[in-house]
Scaffold this motif. Sequence first.
Motif, PDB file in Angstrom:
ATOM      1  N   MET A   1      42.344  37.261  32.107  1.00 38.07           N
ATOM      2  CA  MET A   1      43.230  36.278  33.241  1.00 38.07           C
ATOM      3  C   MET A   1      43.356  34.949  32.730  1.00 38.07           C
ATOM      4  O   MET A   1      44.379  34.318  32.645  1.00 38.07           O
ATOM      5  CB  MET A   1      42.991  36.931  34.695  1.00 38.07           C
TER       6      MET A   1
ATOM      7  N   THR B   1      45.339  23.881  49.216  1.00 30.07           N
ATOM      8  CA  THR B   1      44.425  24.304  47.994  1.00 30.07           C
ATOM      9  C   THR B   1      43.341  22.957  48.067  1.00 30.07           C
ATOM     10  O   THR B   1      43.754  22.046  48.594  1.00 30.07           O
ATOM     11  CB  THR B   1      45.404  24.015  46.536  1.00 30.07           C
TER      12      THR B   1
ATOM     13  N   ASN C   1      41.714  27.910  45.234  1.00 29.29           N
ATOM     14  CA  ASN C   1      42.048  28.973  46.068  1.00 29.29           C
ATOM     15  C   ASN C   1      40.903  29.591  46.739  1.00 29.29           C
ATOM     16  O   ASN C   1      40.996  30.650  47.286  1.00 29.29           O
ATOM     17  CB  ASN C   1      42.740  29.977  45.346  1.00 29.29           C
TER      18      ASN C   1
ATOM     19  N   HIS D   1      46.511  32.925  31.080  1.00 32.28           N
ATOM     20  CA  HIS D   1      47.258  31.647  31.824  1.00 32.28           C
ATOM     21  C   HIS D   1      47.318  30.587  31.111  1.00 32.28           C
ATOM     22  O   HIS D   1      48.250  29.654  31.118  1.00 32.28           O
ATOM     23  CB  HIS D   1      46.318  31.449  33.037  1.00 32.28           C
TER      24      HIS D   1
ATOM     25  N   ASN E   1      40.350  33.972  41.440  1.00 30.36           N
ATOM     26  CA  ASN E   1      41.003  35.278  41.375  1.00 30.36           C
ATOM     27  C   ASN E   1      40.202  36.432  40.919  1.00 30.36           C
ATOM     28  O   ASN E   1      40.645  37.496  41.021  1.00 30.36           O
ATOM     29  CB  ASN E   1      42.348  35.251  40.614  1.00 30.36           C
ATOM     30  N   CYS E   2      38.981  36.223  40.557  1.00 25.94           N
ATOM     31  CA  CYS E   2      38.011  37.130  39.757  1.00 25.94           C
ATOM     32  C   CYS E   2      37.026  37.363  40.561  1.00 25.94           C
ATOM     33  O   CYS E   2      35.850  37.927  40.286  1.00 25.94           O
ATOM     34  CB  CYS E   2      37.715  36.613  38.495  1.00 25.94           C
TER      35      CYS E   2
ATOM     36  N   MET F   1      41.229  30.045  36.835  1.00 24.70           N
ATOM     37  CA  MET F   1      41.675  31.353  37.514  1.00 24.70           C
ATOM     38  C   MET F   1      40.450  32.043  37.993  1.00 24.70           C
ATOM     39  O   MET F   1      40.280  33.233  38.405  1.00 24.70           O
ATOM     40  CB  MET F   1      42.153  32.276  36.622  1.00 24.70           C
TER      41      MET F   1
ATOM     42  N   LYS G   1      37.565  40.775  33.952  1.00 22.15           N
ATOM     43  CA  LYS G   1      38.860  40.295  34.309  1.00 22.15           C
ATOM     44  C   LYS G   1      39.091  38.925  34.149  1.00 22.15           C
ATOM     45  O   LYS G   1      40.328  38.359  33.831  1.00 22.15           O
ATOM     46  CB  LYS G   1      39.040  40.683  35.889  1.00 22.15           C
ATOM     47  N   TYR G   2      38.087  38.069  34.391  1.00 23.96           N
ATOM     48  CA  TYR G   2      38.174  36.572  33.983  1.00 23.96           C
ATOM     49  C   TYR G   2      38.544  36.170  32.754  1.00 23.96           C
ATOM     50  O   TYR G   2      39.397  35.411  32.445  1.00 23.96           O
ATOM     51  CB  TYR G   2      36.847  35.746  34.589  1.00 23.96           C
TER      52      TYR G   2
END
Length: 488
Positions: free
Chosen positions: A13, A248, A212, A17, A287-288, A284, A9-10
């Motif tokens: 993504m 953040t 995040n 991005h 997010n992973c 990102m 996924k990383y």
Amino acid sequence: MKIGFDNDKYLHMQSEHIKERINHFGDKLYLEFGGKLYDDYHASRVLPGFMPDSKLRMLLQLKDQAEIVIAISAGAIASNKIRGDLGITYDEDVLRLMDVFRSFGLYVGSVAITQYTGEAAADEFRHHLDSLGVPSYILHKIDGYPSNIEHIVSDEGFGKNDYIKTSRPLVVVTAPGPGSGKMATCLSQLYHEHKRGVSAGYAKFETFPVWNLPLKHPVNIAYEAATADLNDVNMIDPFHLESYGKTTINYNRDVEIYPVLKAMFERIYGTCAYQSPTDMGVNMVGNCISDDEVCREAGKAEIIRRYYTEICNIKKGLGSKDALYKIELLMKQAEISPADRKVAVAAMEVENQTHQPAVAIELDDGSIIDGKTSDLLSAPAAALLNVLKELAGIDHEKLLISPEALQPISRLKKNYLGSNDASLHSDEVLVALSISSNTDANAKAAFDQLPNLKTLNVHSSVMLDEVDEQIFKKLGMYLTCEPKTKVK
């Protein structure tokens, strides 16, 4: 190893991005890569499932658009600065990185020698690069950098630097380590590109702290522990909070430099595309995360490992008491202590029983295998043989290598090579095991388990010789040691 990170996924993504950010600026994007572009073992430890070369493989998805510029400071060349984890100088690492990137099919455009003040060693390095057919460029040390904006963003500042010739829309600026001048290289290029009528943008790829994740998440605290010698401090990005009302995470140096960067962008372009240092980032990784609890535990384990590394470095005369004090405070924040490292407790229990150095290894199921010092084997060598037997399902009473094969090696060391310690190191035992594997089924079964040692935790009750230490590192094991050289 329990997995807490979705690497596939990383890769997708993250590359998408970055493409979006390139399109946002139009002609060209200068991407400053913080941390390690290749062999990021810290990330793989705190995000189980993240592969050490993930960032490099992510770039492979952009390889037709990307070129790499490697930055190195003239001062690092002149002082023979060493990359601690590899034991090689920064200039040697530049050559190594070029070979690595090219072996993956990535285009290395040039080398930028930054903060130059006429260092003869830097000139010699440029000659060497020239002999290899590698273009190099000089970026001078600028008086008043980074605060004197008017001087820096002028023909007397950035204007005196060489213009680095690039040919692709994504220019990745990376370096052997911190303090190499990556950001200054990007900003200098923005100035030169603007003068040439090229619409170029800037972005920052910084894996940690993870913007995040919560401020006190163990993965973010582990980043502070890893940079304790630099005194980096994670903090809430006040500019992002003010602009968007969202919390953040960034770190002090990026937050402190943001007003300066904003002023530079405004002087170059008349406006700044970013409202906060977090805006500049493209990372990102947060997010992973597929299992937060696994990553939390991995972060805690890393903090403790950093504690042991620093306390041993102090014993060797290489560490910092201030860094150790900070790591101790970070352990309190994470509500952990050295006693939470099971292999450390186990190794010390064996030492207390035998009054000899001991090594303990933790398997993925949490069980502990130890190794004791004997006349024939050192504790690291014994531990390795024992854990290989366990993984191969071999009775621990069975011998993988006959004493008749090991004793001549011991006599060689003591009688002919002048060694005071006749017990065998882990490298010597592994060589003997590899030879035995040709004729003995059990030895072969054990030898075939070597890849499964990767990511296992190891602790020694004393600091190991460099030979044993390097063996554990090369096997991909997570080693820590007590800060002493012998049993008291």
